[in-house]
Design a protein around this motif. Structure first.
Motif, short mmCIF file in Angstrom:
data_model
loop_
_atom_site.label_atom_id
_atom_site.label_comp_id
_atom_site.label_asym_id
_atom_site.label_seq_id
_atom_site.Cartn_x
_atom_site.Cartn_y
_atom_site.Cartn_z
N ALA A 1 0.91 -1.16 -0.15
CA ALA A 1 -0.19 0.03 0.07
C ALA A 1 0.75 1.38 0.07
CB ALA A 1 -0.96 0.03 1.36
N HIS A 2 2.14 1.19 0.15
CA HIS A 2 3.12 2.30 0.49
C HIS A 2 3.32 3.02 -1.06
CE1 HIS A 2 3.87 1.61 4.57
NE2 HIS A 2 3.94 0.36 4.35
N THR A 3 3.07 2.27 -1.92
CA THR A 3 3.32 2.75 -3.46
C THR A 3 1.97 3.10 -4.14
OG1 THR A 3 3.39 0.68 -4.43
CG2 THR A 3 5.58 1.44 -3.37
N TRP A 4 0.87 2.73 -3.64
CA TRP A 4 -0.11 3.06 -4.44
C TRP A 4 -0.45 4.48 -4.87
CZ3 TRP A 4 -4.25 0.35 -0.88
CH2 TRP A 4 -4.24 -1.07 -0.96
N LEU A 5 -0.38 5.25 -4.09
CA LEU A 5 -0.51 6.82 -4.43
C LEU A 5 0.67 7.20 -5.65
CD1 LEU A 5 -2.14 9.18 -3.92
CD2 LEU A 5 -0.90 10.08 -2.22
N ASP A 6 1.72 6.79 -5.65
CA ASP A 6 2.86 7.09 -6.52
C ASP A 6 2.57 6.42 -7.66
OD1 ASP A 6 4.04 9.10 -4.52
OD2 ASP A 6 5.50 7.63 -3.79
N LEU B 1 -7.15 0.02 1.16
CA LEU B 1 -6.18 -0.61 2.22
C LEU B 1 -7.17 -1.65 3.16
CD1 LEU B 1 -3.78 0.20 3.60
CD2 LEU B 1 -4.71 2.10 4.84
N SER B 2 -8.33 -1.28 3.23
CA SER B 2 -9.02 -2.12 4.39
C SER B 2 -9.32 -3.51 3.55
CB SER B 2 -10.38 -1.37 4.44
OG SER B 2 -10.37 -0.30 5.05
N ALA B 3 -9.37 -3.59 2.18
CA ALA B 3 -9.54 -4.75 1.73
C ALA B 3 -8.39 -5.48 1.05
CB ALA B 3 -10.58 -4.60 0.33
N ARG B 4 -7.41 -4.83 1.24
CA ARG B 4 -6.14 -5.75 0.57
C ARG B 4 -5.64 -6.91 0.96
NH1 ARG B 4 -3.55 -2.37 4.67
NH2 ARG B 4 -2.17 -3.78 6.04
N THR B 5 -6.37 -7.59 1.83
CA THR B 5 -5.93 -9.15 2.43
C THR B 5 -7.15 -9.66 1.42
OG1 THR B 5 -7.60 -9.00 4.12
CG2 THR B 5 -5.47 -8.58 4.75
N ARG B 6 -8.03 -9.09 0.75
CA ARG B 6 -8.86 -9.68 0.11
C ARG B 6 -8.43 -9.81 -1.56
NH1 ARG B 6 -12.89 -7.43 2.94
NH2 ARG B 6 -13.29 -6.07 1.07
N TYR B 7 -7.23 -9.13 -1.85
CA TYR B 7 -7.07 -9.01 -3.37
C TYR B 7 -6.29 -10.43 -3.68
CZ TYR B 7 -3.39 -7.57 -7.24
OH TYR B 7 -3.19 -7.68 -8.05
N THR B 8 -6.71 -10.95 -4.68
CA THR B 8 -6.09 -12.19 -5.00
C THR B 8 -5.08 -12.20 -5.85
OG1 THR B 8 -7.68 -12.36 -6.94
CG2 THR B 8 -8.46 -13.32 -4.68
N GLY B 9 -4.77 -11.23 -6.67
CA GLY B 9 -3.90 -10.97 -7.65
C GLY B 9 -4.15 -11.34 -9.19
N GLY C 1 -11.24 -0.72 -10.34
CA GLY C 1 -12.57 -1.45 -10.09
C GLY C 1 -13.19 -0.77 -8.79
N ILE C 2 -12.46 -0.62 -7.85
CA ILE C 2 -12.99 -0.16 -6.59
C ILE C 2 -13.20 1.45 -6.90
CG2 ILE C 2 -12.25 0.77 -4.16
CD1 ILE C 2 -10.38 -1.71 -4.09
N LEU C 3 -12.38 2.17 -7.43
CA LEU C 3 -12.83 3.49 -7.88
C LEU C 3 -14.10 3.55 -8.44
CD1 LEU C 3 -12.18 6.70 -8.20
CD2 LEU C 3 -10.83 6.15 -10.45
N LYS C 4 -14.36 2.83 -9.77
CA LYS C 4 -15.83 2.46 -10.13
C LYS C 4 -16.76 2.73 -9.21
CE LYS C 4 -17.86 -1.03 -11.73
NZ LYS C 4 -18.44 -2.10 -12.28
N HIS C 5 -16.68 1.68 -8.22
CA HIS C 5 -17.97 1.84 -7.30
C HIS C 5 -18.05 3.15 -6.45
CE1 HIS C 5 -19.08 -2.29 -7.90
NE2 HIS C 5 -17.77 -2.50 -8.09
N LYS C 6 -16.90 3.64 -6.10
CA LYS C 6 -16.77 5.17 -5.49
C LYS C 6 -17.28 6.07 -6.09
CE LYS C 6 -15.30 3.23 -1.77
NZ LYS C 6 -15.88 2.77 -0.65
#
Length: 188
Positions: free
Chosen positions: A6-11, A43-51, A61-66
């Motif tokens: 998650a540290h590099t997501w914004l960059d 950040l809250s859902a990162r453990t559910r990321y399957t790759g 995909g998350i942004l679409k819902h937001k």
């Protein structure tokens, strides 16, 4: 299960997510809010990321819902006028006799609005049934508005593969809509 850094997501993805949100929301402020909410949700859902998808595609995909949530919130909420102290000035909406100071806007067509809501629900359900590879291409093209070249680069696929996946996704979506009561004429 693959955990994301998650540290590099914004960059790595912030500018891209902002451009997608800005294109949909037509507001820098709302786009920034959507990206921020996306990163918090991820950040809250990162453990559910399957790759199965690239981190950028997963975040998009998350942004679409937001974005949909922000648009719905805008449609529900009405900004009330404020007085000099910043307090809500509800009395300014009415005349002394209790009638509205300005006539109410027309309500439009409630039946058409209900049908549109039903269409959106069915579209979401159909999109959720797409195979992951088709869903990625379809979402990037139809939701994010990306060009074929960008999609191919993002997903590491050939243009031919991209067009095949997009065609299959569109055919599936059309069949799914028809099976759920939306005819070729566009009526429910």
């Amino acid at each position: 299960m693959k955990l994301l850094d998650a540290h590099t997501w914004l960059d790595d993805h912030g500018d891209y997510l902002f451009r997608v949100a800005r294109r949909q929301l037509h507001s820098d402020e709302l786009a920034e809010d959507a990206v921020q909410e996306t990163l918090l949700a991820a950040l809250s859902a990162r453990t559910r990321y399957t790759g199965d998808a690239s981190p950028r595609t997963w975040l998009a995909g998350i942004l679409k819902h937001k974005i949909v949530d922000l648009i719905r919130r805008q449609l529900r909420e009405v900004e009330l006028p404020r007085d000099a102290e910043g307090e809500e000035a509800i009395d300014s909406l009415f005349k002394r006799d209790g009638h509205w100071a300005e006539p109410l806007r027309p309500w439009g067509n409630p039946q058409a609005e209900a049908e549109l809501g039903q269409l959106r629900r069915v579209l979401d359900e159909c999109a959720d049934r797409l195979k992951p590879s088709m869903a990625q291409v379809f979402s990037l093209r139809e939701v994010a508005g990306m060009e074929t070249e960008e999609i191919c680069k993002e997903l590491g696929i050939s243009p031919t593969n991209c067009w095949v996946l997009l065609h299959r996704a569109r055919v599936f979506m059309r069949q799914c809509l028809e099976l759920n009561g939306f005819s070729k004429a566009g009526t429910a």
